[in-house]
Design a protein around this motif. Structure first.
Motif, PDB file in Angstrom:
ATOM      1  N   GLU A 180       0.802  -1.224   0.000  1.00  0.00           N
ATOM      2  CA  GLU A 180       0.000   0.000   0.000  1.00  0.00           C
ATOM      3  C   GLU A 180       0.828   1.265   0.000  1.00  0.00           C
ATOM      4  O   GLU A 180       0.290   2.354   0.188  1.00  0.00           O
ATOM      5  CB  GLU A 180      -0.892   0.015   1.260  1.00  0.00           C
ATOM      6  CG  GLU A 180      -1.934  -1.076   1.254  1.00  0.00           C
ATOM      7  CD  GLU A 180      -2.516  -1.305   2.647  1.00  0.00           C
ATOM      8  OE1 GLU A 180      -1.874  -0.911   3.643  1.00  0.00           O
ATOM      9  OE2 GLU A 180      -3.602  -1.884   2.708  1.00  0.00           O
ATOM     10  N   ASP A 181       2.141   1.135  -0.195  1.00  0.00           N
ATOM     11  CA  ASP A 181       2.962   2.335  -0.012  1.00  0.00           C
ATOM     12  C   ASP A 181       3.024   3.231  -1.241  1.00  0.00           C
ATOM     13  O   ASP A 181       3.667   4.276  -1.213  1.00  0.00           O
ATOM     14  CB  ASP A 181       4.374   1.965   0.484  1.00  0.00           C
ATOM     15  CG  ASP A 181       5.202   1.246  -0.577  1.00  0.00           C
ATOM     16  OD1 ASP A 181       4.690   0.989  -1.683  1.00  0.00           O
ATOM     17  OD2 ASP A 181       6.370   0.926  -0.289  1.00  0.00           O
ATOM     18  N   GLY A 182       2.345   2.835  -2.304  1.00  0.00           N
ATOM     19  CA  GLY A 182       2.324   3.686  -3.490  1.00  0.00           C
ATOM     20  C   GLY A 182       3.624   3.652  -4.272  1.00  0.00           C
ATOM     21  O   GLY A 182       3.837   4.421  -5.201  1.00  0.00           O
ATOM     22  N   LEU A 183       4.536   2.768  -3.864  1.00  0.00           N
ATOM     23  CA  LEU A 183       5.856   2.697  -4.487  1.00  0.00           C
ATOM     24  C   LEU A 183       6.055   1.322  -5.111  1.00  0.00           C
ATOM     25  O   LEU A 183       6.613   1.182  -6.191  1.00  0.00           O
ATOM     26  CB  LEU A 183       6.912   2.932  -3.398  1.00  0.00           C
ATOM     27  CG  LEU A 183       8.316   3.272  -3.820  1.00  0.00           C
ATOM     28  CD1 LEU A 183       8.327   4.602  -4.541  1.00  0.00           C
ATOM     29  CD2 LEU A 183       9.219   3.357  -2.583  1.00  0.00           C
ATOM     30  N   HIS A 184       5.597   0.281  -4.400  1.00  0.00           N
ATOM     31  CA  HIS A 184       5.754  -1.084  -4.890  1.00  0.00           C
ATOM     32  C   HIS A 184       4.529  -1.497  -5.705  1.00  0.00           C
ATOM     33  O   HIS A 184       3.410  -1.097  -5.405  1.00  0.00           O
ATOM     34  CB  HIS A 184       5.938  -2.047  -3.717  1.00  0.00           C
ATOM     35  CG  HIS A 184       7.268  -1.895  -3.040  1.00  0.00           C
ATOM     36  ND1 HIS A 184       7.495  -0.974  -2.056  1.00  0.00           N
ATOM     37  CD2 HIS A 184       8.451  -2.547  -3.229  1.00  0.00           C
ATOM     38  CE1 HIS A 184       8.755  -1.057  -1.651  1.00  0.00           C
ATOM     39  NE2 HIS A 184       9.363  -1.998  -2.348  1.00  0.00           N
ATOM     40  N   ASP A 185       4.785  -2.303  -6.723  1.00  0.00           N
ATOM     41  CA  ASP A 185       3.710  -2.804  -7.580  1.00  0.00           C
ATOM     42  C   ASP A 185       2.991  -3.946  -6.865  1.00  0.00           C
ATOM     43  O   ASP A 185       3.567  -5.017  -6.663  1.00  0.00           O
ATOM     44  CB  ASP A 185       4.324  -3.305  -8.896  1.00  0.00           C
ATOM     45  CG  ASP A 185       3.252  -3.740  -9.894  1.00  0.00           C
ATOM     46  OD1 ASP A 185       2.068  -3.805  -9.493  1.00  0.00           O
ATOM     47  OD2 ASP A 185       3.612  -4.015 -11.048  1.00  0.00           O
ATOM     48  N   PRO A 186       1.714  -3.724  -6.462  1.00  0.00           N
ATOM     49  CA  PRO A 186       1.007  -4.769  -5.710  1.00  0.00           C
ATOM     50  C   PRO A 186       0.800  -6.040  -6.535  1.00  0.00           C
ATOM     51  O   PRO A 186       0.516  -7.104  -5.977  1.00  0.00           O
ATOM     52  CB  PRO A 186      -0.327  -4.113  -5.324  1.00  0.00           C
ATOM     53  CG  PRO A 186      -0.427  -2.862  -6.111  1.00  0.00           C
ATOM     54  CD  PRO A 186       0.906  -2.518  -6.678  1.00  0.00           C
ATOM     55  N   LEU A 187       0.978  -5.920  -7.858  1.00  0.00           N
ATOM     56  CA  LEU A 187       0.784  -7.102  -8.711  1.00  0.00           C
ATOM     57  C   LEU A 187       2.040  -7.965  -8.806  1.00  0.00           C
ATOM     58  O   LEU A 187       2.011  -9.049  -9.390  1.00  0.00           O
ATOM     59  CB  LEU A 187       0.366  -6.663 -10.124  1.00  0.00           C
ATOM     60  CG  LEU A 187      -0.920  -5.825 -10.185  1.00  0.00           C
ATOM     61  CD1 LEU A 187      -1.192  -5.361 -11.601  1.00  0.00           C
ATOM     62  CD2 LEU A 187      -2.102  -6.621  -9.626  1.00  0.00           C
ATOM     63  N   ASN A 188       3.131  -7.489  -8.246  1.00  0.00           N
ATOM     64  CA  ASN A 188       4.382  -8.249  -8.285  1.00  0.00           C
ATOM     65  C   ASN A 188       4.283  -9.459  -7.353  1.00  0.00           C
ATOM     66  O   ASN A 188       4.154  -9.309  -6.145  1.00  0.00           O
ATOM     67  CB  ASN A 188       5.527  -7.331  -7.833  1.00  0.00           C
ATOM     68  CG  ASN A 188       6.874  -8.031  -7.770  1.00  0.00           C
ATOM     69  OD1 ASN A 188       6.991  -9.217  -8.058  1.00  0.00           O
ATOM     70  ND2 ASN A 188       7.889  -7.294  -7.381  1.00  0.00           N
ATOM     71  N   PRO A 189       4.323 -10.673  -7.917  1.00  0.00           N
ATOM     72  CA  PRO A 189       4.156 -11.855  -7.080  1.00  0.00           C
ATOM     73  C   PRO A 189       5.276 -12.020  -6.043  1.00  0.00           C
ATOM     74  O   PRO A 189       5.077 -12.657  -5.015  1.00  0.00           O
ATOM     75  CB  PRO A 189       4.182 -13.018  -8.081  1.00  0.00           C
ATOM     76  CG  PRO A 189       4.813 -12.471  -9.319  1.00  0.00           C
ATOM     77  CD  PRO A 189       4.530 -11.007  -9.340  1.00  0.00           C
ATOM     78  N   ALA A 190       6.438 -11.400  -6.308  1.00  0.00           N
ATOM     79  CA  ALA A 190       7.563 -11.562  -5.377  1.00  0.00           C
ATOM     80  C   ALA A 190       7.438 -10.659  -4.151  1.00  0.00           C
ATOM     81  O   ALA A 190       8.234 -10.756  -3.217  1.00  0.00           O
ATOM     82  CB  ALA A 190       8.881 -11.271  -6.086  1.00  0.00           C
ATOM     83  N   LEU A 191       6.425  -9.789  -4.150  1.00  0.00           N
ATOM     84  CA  LEU A 191       6.278  -8.841  -3.052  1.00  0.00           C
ATOM     85  C   LEU A 191       6.189  -9.543  -1.702  1.00  0.00           C
ATOM     86  O   LEU A 191       6.667  -9.042  -0.681  1.00  0.00           O
ATOM     87  CB  LEU A 191       5.027  -7.986  -3.283  1.00  0.00           C
ATOM     88  CG  LEU A 191       5.027  -6.588  -2.668  1.00  0.00           C
ATOM     89  CD1 LEU A 191       6.226  -5.789  -3.119  1.00  0.00           C
ATOM     90  CD2 LEU A 191       3.743  -5.859  -3.021  1.00  0.00           C
ATOM     91  N   GLN A 192       5.585 -10.722  -1.712  1.00  0.00           N
ATOM     92  CA  GLN A 192       5.431 -11.456  -0.446  1.00  0.00           C
ATOM     93  C   GLN A 192       6.776 -11.836   0.183  1.00  0.00           C
ATOM     94  O   GLN A 192       6.825 -12.139   1.371  1.00  0.00           O
ATOM     95  CB  GLN A 192       4.603 -12.714  -0.685  1.00  0.00           C
ATOM     96  CG  GLN A 192       5.248 -13.628  -1.711  1.00  0.00           C
ATOM     97  CD  GLN A 192       4.523 -14.946  -1.848  1.00  0.00           C
ATOM     98  OE1 GLN A 192       4.207 -15.610  -0.869  1.00  0.00           O
ATOM     99  NE2 GLN A 192       4.246 -15.332  -3.088  1.00  0.00           N
ATOM    100  N   TRP A 193       7.853 -11.837  -0.603  1.00  0.00           N
ATOM    101  CA  TRP A 193       9.161 -12.209  -0.048  1.00  0.00           C
ATOM    102  C   TRP A 193       9.885 -11.021   0.569  1.00  0.00           C
ATOM    103  O   TRP A 193      10.899 -11.184   1.232  1.00  0.00           O
ATOM    104  CB  TRP A 193      10.052 -12.841  -1.133  1.00  0.00           C
ATOM    105  CG  TRP A 193       9.408 -14.023  -1.769  1.00  0.00           C
ATOM    106  CD1 TRP A 193       8.968 -14.122  -3.057  1.00  0.00           C
ATOM    107  CD2 TRP A 193       9.090 -15.273  -1.143  1.00  0.00           C
ATOM    108  NE1 TRP A 193       8.394 -15.346  -3.275  1.00  0.00           N
ATOM    109  CE2 TRP A 193       8.459 -16.079  -2.112  1.00  0.00           C
ATOM    110  CE3 TRP A 193       9.272 -15.778   0.153  1.00  0.00           C
ATOM    111  CZ2 TRP A 193       8.013 -17.371  -1.848  1.00  0.00           C
ATOM    112  CZ3 TRP A 193       8.828 -17.070   0.426  1.00  0.00           C
ATOM    113  CH2 TRP A 193       8.208 -17.846  -0.567  1.00  0.00           C
ATOM    114  N   LEU A 194       9.384  -9.834   0.295  1.00  0.00           N
ATOM    115  CA  LEU A 194      10.042  -8.640   0.838  1.00  0.00           C
ATOM    116  C   LEU A 194       9.484  -8.310   2.225  1.00  0.00           C
ATOM    117  O   LEU A 194       8.317  -8.556   2.514  1.00  0.00           O
ATOM    118  CB  LEU A 194       9.841  -7.445  -0.101  1.00  0.00           C
ATOM    119  CG  LEU A 194      10.472  -7.570  -1.481  1.00  0.00           C
ATOM    120  CD1 LEU A 194      10.172  -6.326  -2.320  1.00  0.00           C
ATOM    121  CD2 LEU A 194      11.977  -7.778  -1.384  1.00  0.00           C
TER     122      LEU A 194
END
Lengths: 132, 181
Positions: free
Chosen positions: B37-51
């Motif tokens: 939700e930070d307006g910087l990361h792409d929420p559609l990026n599947p790798a987001l869960q690893w960050l």
């Protein structure tokens, strides 16, 4: 209105600048000091890179990147390329499978929203280098 | 709000406004955003869960009201974090424990620059001789230059605690005794 001394005018300007900066900064919510790198990424079909200072400074002192590795302290000033990274320069000095995970994990670095420009983001901003 | 201030133009008024806005901003920033939700990361990026979400790490450190909302100096000093001084483990680093009082602050408290917390993170070369001369009073520092991102503003307002925190730099009362070096 009383005639202000130069010193007071300067003080006033400084004081006035701050609420403006704070208001401007209210529009962004990203973590303070996150860096977006998008000189070529999107042009070449990948998402912009998000580099988080907060995460790295837990593990490394500033001097590691800004002296040992020679990153100049100005966003966009370092010609960071994917080729250089694979050669072990820039992010690649650590993201080599030894100090940190390897460059194969594209989406961990190329994680930014499309359309963002290179710069430094976060809660409280200045008119500083990142905004030039 | 800004318009009203520029017409009345009183110092007291703007300081009040400043205090108000700063308070308001800390209320807004009471919590860390998630990456989604930070307006910087792409929420559609599947790798987001690893960050890692900032709050998961920063929420466990000595808190602060601005910037990363972490008191980084204390976090380091009290052993919450042990950031390395070199890529491969520890290297010998140069430390300095002197304080410089900067007097040209008009009616505000004077500025005290402490070398110690800085040299824990930074090398002398990060500041000397490009940003600052190694001679007290030799560098023409002004607040407007700092706000433009020069001198202290190279780091403060970008990575280190932000410039909204006037009293952390302007910490020596005008009528108090300067504890110069």
């Amino acid at each position: 209105m009383p005639v202000c001394k130069i010193r007071h005018i300067r003080l006033l300007a400084a004081v006035l600048a701050v609420p403006i900066l704070v208001i401007v900064s209210l529009q962004t919510q990203a973590e303070y000091a996150d860096v977006v790198l998008n000189r070529n990424s999107e042009k070449e079909g990948v998402r912009p890179v998000v580099y988080p200072h907060w995460f790295h400074r837990i593990r490394f002192q500033c001097r590691v990147c800004h002296t040992e590795l020679g990153f100049e302290m100005r966003v966009g000033a370092n010609k960071v390329t994917m080729e250089g990274i694979i050669d072990g320069k820039f992010c690649g000095a650590c993201h080599d499978g030894e100090t940190a995970w390897t460059v194969e994990n594209c989406d961990l670095c190329h994680s930014g929203l499309p359309g963002m420009e290179t710069g430094i983001t976060g809660g409280h901003k200045t008119l500083g280098p990142g905004n030039w | 709000m800004i318009r009203i201030v520029s017409t009345t133009s009183t110092l007291a008024g703007s300081i009040l406004l400043l205090a108000f806005v700063c308070l308001a901003s800390t209320a807004v920033y009471a919590e860390w955003q998630t990456l989604k939700e930070d307006g910087l990361h792409d929420p559609l990026n599947p790798a987001l869960q690893w960050l890692q979400n900032p709050g998961d790490a920063l929420g466990r450190m000595p808190s602060d009201s601005a910037g990363n909302k972490v008191d980084w100096v204390r976090a380091f000093e009290d052993g919450y974090i042990r950031p390395r001084s070199s890529i491969h483990g520890e290297a010998e680093v140069k430390q300095l424990d002197t304080e410089i009082i900067m007097n040209d602050t008009g009616s505000l408290p004077r500025v005290m620059f402490p070398h110690k917390p800085h040299t824990r993170w930074l090398d002398c070369e990060n500041c000397h001789e490009q940003i600052f001369k190694s001679k007290a009073g030799a560098t023409p520092v002004t607040m407007s230059k700092i706000l433009e991102g020069e001198y202290c503003g190279v780091c403060h307002g970008a990575v280190s605690f932000p410039l909204t925190e006037c009293n952390r730099c302007h910490s020596v009362p005008l009528n108090g005794t300067a504890k110069s070096q």
